[in-house]
Each structure stands twice: as C-alpha cells, then as structure tokens.
Design a protein around this motif. Structure first.
Motif, PDB file in Angstrom:
ATOM      1  N   THR A 172       0.841  -1.201   0.000  1.00  0.00           N
ATOM      2  CA  THR A 172       0.000   0.000   0.000  1.00  0.00           C
ATOM      3  C   THR A 172       0.878   1.254   0.000  1.00  0.00           C
ATOM      4  O   THR A 172       0.410   2.339  -0.316  1.00  0.00           O
ATOM      5  N   ASP A 173       2.169   1.075   0.353  1.00  0.00           N
ATOM      6  CA  ASP A 173       3.126   2.187   0.320  1.00  0.00           C
ATOM      7  C   ASP A 173       4.527   1.618   0.113  1.00  0.00           C
ATOM      8  O   ASP A 173       5.199   1.220   1.066  1.00  0.00           O
ATOM      9  N   LYS A 174       4.965   1.565  -1.143  1.00  0.00           N
ATOM     10  CA  LYS A 174       6.248   0.969  -1.488  1.00  0.00           C
ATOM     11  C   LYS A 174       7.416   1.717  -0.854  1.00  0.00           C
ATOM     12  O   LYS A 174       8.462   1.125  -0.559  1.00  0.00           O
ATOM     13  N   SER A 175       7.259   3.010  -0.619  1.00  0.00           N
ATOM     14  CA  SER A 175       8.362   3.812  -0.087  1.00  0.00           C
ATOM     15  C   SER A 175       8.768   3.382   1.322  1.00  0.00           C
ATOM     16  O   SER A 175       9.862   3.684   1.787  1.00  0.00           O
ATOM     17  N   LYS A 176       7.894   2.669   2.014  1.00  0.00           N
ATOM     18  CA  LYS A 176       8.184   2.233   3.386  1.00  0.00           C
ATOM     19  C   LYS A 176       8.767   0.823   3.448  1.00  0.00           C
ATOM     20  O   LYS A 176       8.896   0.250   4.531  1.00  0.00           O
ATOM     21  N   ALA A 177       9.155   0.275   2.284  1.00  0.00           N
ATOM     22  CA  ALA A 177       9.700  -1.094   2.215  1.00  0.00           C
ATOM     23  C   ALA A 177       8.729  -2.055   2.908  1.00  0.00           C
ATOM     24  O   ALA A 177       7.520  -1.939   2.719  1.00  0.00           O
ATOM     25  N   HIS A 178       9.236  -2.993   3.727  1.00  0.00           N
ATOM     26  CA  HIS A 178       8.332  -4.002   4.275  1.00  0.00           C
ATOM     27  C   HIS A 178       7.310  -3.420   5.256  1.00  0.00           C
ATOM     28  O   HIS A 178       6.303  -4.058   5.547  1.00  0.00           O
ATOM     29  N   HIS A 179       7.541  -2.209   5.728  1.00  0.00           N
ATOM     30  CA  HIS A 179       6.549  -1.545   6.589  1.00  0.00           C
ATOM     31  C   HIS A 179       5.379  -0.987   5.783  1.00  0.00           C
ATOM     32  O   HIS A 179       4.421  -0.474   6.375  1.00  0.00           O
ATOM     33  N   GLY A 180       5.446  -1.108   4.464  1.00  0.00           N
ATOM     34  CA  GLY A 180       4.359  -0.619   3.614  1.00  0.00           C
ATOM     35  C   GLY A 180       3.510  -1.721   3.024  1.00  0.00           C
ATOM     36  O   GLY A 180       2.675  -1.468   2.149  1.00  0.00           O
ATOM     37  N   ILE A 181       3.692  -2.959   3.512  1.00  0.00           N
ATOM     38  CA  ILE A 181       2.915  -4.102   3.032  1.00  0.00           C
ATOM     39  C   ILE A 181       1.660  -4.261   3.879  1.00  0.00           C
ATOM     40  O   ILE A 181       1.703  -4.132   5.107  1.00  0.00           O
ATOM     41  N   SER A 182       0.535  -4.545   3.234  1.00  0.00           N
ATOM     42  CA  SER A 182      -0.728  -4.754   3.936  1.00  0.00           C
ATOM     43  C   SER A 182      -1.340  -6.094   3.524  1.00  0.00           C
ATOM     44  O   SER A 182      -0.956  -6.678   2.506  1.00  0.00           O
ATOM     45  N   ALA A 183      -2.268  -6.574   4.339  1.00  0.00           N
ATOM     46  CA  ALA A 183      -2.905  -7.878   4.101  1.00  0.00           C
ATOM     47  C   ALA A 183      -4.400  -7.701   3.885  1.00  0.00           C
ATOM     48  O   ALA A 183      -5.049  -6.896   4.566  1.00  0.00           O
ATOM     49  N   PHE A 184      -4.952  -8.468   2.938  1.00  0.00           N
ATOM     50  CA  PHE A 184      -6.361  -8.346   2.562  1.00  0.00           C
ATOM     51  C   PHE A 184      -7.002  -9.722   2.436  1.00  0.00           C
ATOM     52  O   PHE A 184      -6.344 -10.698   2.070  1.00  0.00           O
ATOM     53  N   ILE A 185      -8.306  -9.782   2.695  1.00  0.00           N
ATOM     54  CA  ILE A 185      -9.093 -10.983   2.423  1.00  0.00           C
ATOM     55  C   ILE A 185      -9.733 -10.809   1.050  1.00  0.00           C
ATOM     56  O   ILE A 185     -10.445  -9.835   0.808  1.00  0.00           O
ATOM     57  N   VAL A 186      -9.465 -11.757   0.159  1.00  0.00           N
ATOM     58  CA  VAL A 186      -9.959 -11.698  -1.216  1.00  0.00           C
ATOM     59  C   VAL A 186     -10.846 -12.912  -1.487  1.00  0.00           C
ATOM     60  O   VAL A 186     -10.508 -14.037  -1.077  1.00  0.00           O
ATOM     61  N   GLU A 187     -11.949 -12.695  -2.168  1.00  0.00           N
ATOM     62  CA  GLU A 187     -12.853 -13.786  -2.539  1.00  0.00           C
ATOM     63  C   GLU A 187     -12.668 -14.155  -4.018  1.00  0.00           C
ATOM     64  O   GLU A 187     -12.496 -13.281  -4.863  1.00  0.00           O
ATOM     65  N   ARG A 188     -12.702 -15.447  -4.270  1.00  0.00           N
ATOM     66  CA  ARG A 188     -12.484 -15.945  -5.624  1.00  0.00           C
ATOM     67  C   ARG A 188     -13.452 -15.353  -6.641  1.00  0.00           C
ATOM     68  O   ARG A 188     -13.075 -15.079  -7.784  1.00  0.00           O
ATOM     69  N   GLU A 189     -14.695 -15.173  -6.271  1.00  0.00           N
ATOM     70  CA  GLU A 189     -15.737 -14.796  -7.223  1.00  0.00           C
ATOM     71  C   GLU A 189     -15.699 -13.332  -7.653  1.00  0.00           C
ATOM     72  O   GLU A 189     -16.458 -12.928  -8.530  1.00  0.00           O
ATOM     73  N   TRP A 190     -14.837 -12.537  -7.062  1.00  0.00           N
ATOM     74  CA  TRP A 190     -14.789 -11.119  -7.415  1.00  0.00           C
ATOM     75  C   TRP A 190     -14.203 -10.903  -8.804  1.00  0.00           C
ATOM     76  O   TRP A 190     -13.278 -11.618  -9.224  1.00  0.00           O
ATOM     77  N   ASP A 191     -14.720  -9.901  -9.510  1.00  0.00           N
ATOM     78  CA  ASP A 191     -14.189  -9.528 -10.819  1.00  0.00           C
ATOM     79  C   ASP A 191     -12.733  -9.090 -10.681  1.00  0.00           C
ATOM     80  O   ASP A 191     -12.371  -8.368  -9.748  1.00  0.00           O
ATOM     81  N   GLY A 192     -11.920  -9.551 -11.641  1.00  0.00           N
ATOM     82  CA  GLY A 192     -10.507  -9.196 -11.622  1.00  0.00           C
ATOM     83  C   GLY A 192      -9.622 -10.257 -10.999  1.00  0.00           C
ATOM     84  O   GLY A 192      -8.396 -10.123 -10.986  1.00  0.00           O
ATOM     85  N   PHE A 193     -10.243 -11.347 -10.510  1.00  0.00           N
ATOM     86  CA  PHE A 193      -9.471 -12.444  -9.928  1.00  0.00           C
ATOM     87  C   PHE A 193      -9.470 -13.631 -10.884  1.00  0.00           C
ATOM     88  O   PHE A 193     -10.502 -13.994 -11.436  1.00  0.00           O
ATOM     89  N   SER A 194      -8.306 -14.260 -11.059  1.00  0.00           N
ATOM     90  CA  SER A 194      -8.223 -15.500 -11.835  1.00  0.00           C
ATOM     91  C   SER A 194      -7.073 -16.341 -11.296  1.00  0.00           C
ATOM     92  O   SER A 194      -6.173 -15.844 -10.607  1.00  0.00           O
TER      93      SER A 194
END
Length: 343
Positions: A172-194
């Motif tokens: 979510t913020d590349k400038s912060k290196a590993h402190h800029g990584i975030s975690a999300f719950i994603v569902e298979r059925e959503w548009d844009g997922f394959s």
C-alpha cells in the motif's frame, strides 16, 4: 513438560489414521502419478472436524490445542504430503491468521465457515520474484474510496484453484519497504481475480498448486486485515504457524518410511536371512526411529509454547529444520532398504 497424549488426542490420532488408510492410501499412487487433486477429500476432512481442529468452538472449530493440529498433520502426511499441505494452508496459514489478526466482523464472515470446512482458505504471499525476500513483492493495492484496487500476481500458491478465500499481501506504500505491506481478504468470485494450476511438479503432485492474478481487483476496505503497513508482521506470524504444520507433517513422513521399511525388511531375504537381520539395514531403521522421536519431541515442544501463547519462532524453526532433514534422510534410507522396488 508432559508429552503424553490425552485420551482425546489419542482418539483423534486413531480417527485420522483410519481415515488415511481408508480414503487416501488406496488411491494416492494413482493421484500422484497423474497429478490429480481429489477435492472430495476436503469435505470428508471437514465432516471429521479436521479443517478447524485448533480453532475455538465459537468460531466453528473443534476447539482442540495446537498439538492436536500437529497430530492431524503427522497422520495426513503419513498418507501423502498433498493433504497435509491442504490443512497446513487452510488452517495454519489462513484460519489461524484470521483468528489472531482478524476483527470480529471478519471472523464472523470468513473464519466460521472456513473452520467448519464449508469454505476453503488459502495464503498468497509468494511471487515470481519474491519468495523468502518478502519485501521484493510487486503486487500493489491502491486505496480508492471505500475499496482498494489490487494489481499483481502470486505463484506457488497451494489450493490456488480450490480455495474460496485468500489472504493476499500487497504494497500500500512501497516507499516504506516491508513496513508498507498490507494484508487483505480476497474472494475468488470477485471480478478481476483468476487462477491457474502449475503442472509437472517434482513433488506434491497430488496437491493443487498454481498462480493467482489480480487485474484491477476491487477489495472492500473492511477486508483489510489489521492496519495498513502491518502485512509483514502478519505474514511472519502466519509463517510461524505454517512452519509448525510442515514440521509435524515431516514427522509423518518419517513414520511412513519407518513403517514401510520395517515391514519390507522382515519380508525380503538375502544370503539366507531376512534383510532386517543385516547390521547396515538395522542401522538405517535405528536412524529413522531416532529421527522420528527427536522430531516429534521438537514439534510437541513448539506446540506447547503455542498453547501457552508464548513466542515460539525459534522453537518452531528448529522443529521444522530438524524434522525435514530427518524426513529426507529417512526417505533416502527407505529407498535403499527397498532396493530396486524403492527406486
């Protein structure tokens, strides 16, 4: 520490062993040879309460401890690594992460159905250019109103074509290196997922492994796990759970090698006596037994620390290191004991 199994754990051990003997062993050679992941096994595991064995009752699990999870992984890998991997990823990497880091709304929506085995969870961290070097991931998540837009790719994802829900890590913020990584719950059925499968693997051929693709995937803000920038911390705690299940599975592999080798060395005769009477074969068997006992103690020690809520990164890593080394040695010796049949 007392590592004697409780009656409940012994019953669990017998149940999983019987399940493996009945449902996996008769078919695993065919599945492995042809690269088949039999999805019908997952609902059967769920029916026995094994997909959420260490998740509390209130969240749909069986409410047992972490060494119960170790027993499940040990017995499953005695049959084959593929189904231990499925439980490792679903329970160890996904469900246990939601239990630790998810808010109540996320637990109600995702954890309960997963712990019951009604939905399957997976874990998406690795990318083509980022494995152990987590900070090298290239997947991005950009906030846009009440959604995040995710673009990127993941690879070597277990249950890629099977899971309903994924924990996905993105910058979510590349400038912060590993402190800029975030975690999300994603569902298979959503548009844009394959997703797609990876075929022709050297091992775990009866398991489902593949790649995930995110093309302007819209993820609701409420599916952010924890806070922005906590993804690296979340991933590291999840991997502690994953390593624990891998270590326990390796114990099962040693056990499988030992059982097969003892049976064969009492059947096969050379130079007028069973090969189990030869000192070199006896030494190989003895090494397997020693590796089995030492590995199991390391796993249960790590499990007990997890039960107490204590940090266990060192103990879990040590268990994984030693158990997998012993498992490889046991497999090599088992091939030699079986001779041409082993090959």
């Amino acid at each position: 520490m007392n590592f004697e199994l409780s009656e409940e754990q012994k019953m669990l051990q017998r149940t999983v062993r019987q399940f493996v003997d009945d449902e996996i062993m008769p078919h695993i050679a065919h599945w492995d040879r042809h690269g088949i992941f039999d999805e019908t096994i997952i609902p059967k595991l769920a029916k026995l309460g094994l997909m959420g064995v260490c998740i509390p009752d209130r969240y749909g699990g069986s409410g047992m401890d972490y060494n119960a999870l170790a027993i499940v992984c040990e017995e499953l890998e005695r049959g084959d690594t593929a189904f231990r991997t499925a439980v490792s990823v679903h329970t160890g990497l996904n469900c246990m992460t939601l239990l630790q880091w998810g808010n109540e709304a996320q637990k109600e929506k995702y954890l309960i159905t997963q712990a019951k085995g009604e939905k399957i969870g997976a874990f998406a961290l690795t990318e083509p250019n980022a494995g152990s070097d987590v900070a090298a991931i290239e997947t991005r998540a950009k906030k846009d109103g009440d959604h995040y837009i995710i673009n990127g790719q993941k690879t070597w994802i277990s249950l890629s074509d099977v899971a309903d829900h994924f924990i996905v890590f993105a910058y979510t913020d590349k400038s912060k290196a590993h402190h800029g990584i975030s975690a999300f719950i994603v569902e298979r059925e959503w548009d844009g997922f394959s997703s797609t499968s990876i075929k022709g693997k050297l091992g775990i051929r009866a398991g489902n492994t593949g790649e995930l693709f995110f093309d302007n995937l819209k993820v609701p803000v409420e599916n952010l796990i924890g806070e922005e920038g906590e993804g690296f911390k979340i991933a590291m705690s999840a991997l502690d759970n994953g390593r624990f299940t891998v270590a326990a599975g390796a114990v099962g592999q040693i056990m499988a090698c030992l059982e097969a080798s003892v049976a064969y060395c009492n059947e096969r005769a050379t130079f007028g006596k069973a090969i189990g009477r030869h000192q070199l074969v006896q030494q190989m068997i003895a090494k397997m037994e020693a590796g089995l006992q030492m590995s199991r103690l390391l796993v249960y020690r790590a499990g007990e620390l997890k039960n107490q809520g204590k940090r266990n990164t060192r103990e879990t890593s040590l268990a994984k290191w030693q158990a997998t080394d012993f498992a490889n040695q046991a497999a090599d010796d088992a091939v030699q004991i079986h001779g041409a049949y082993g090959f």
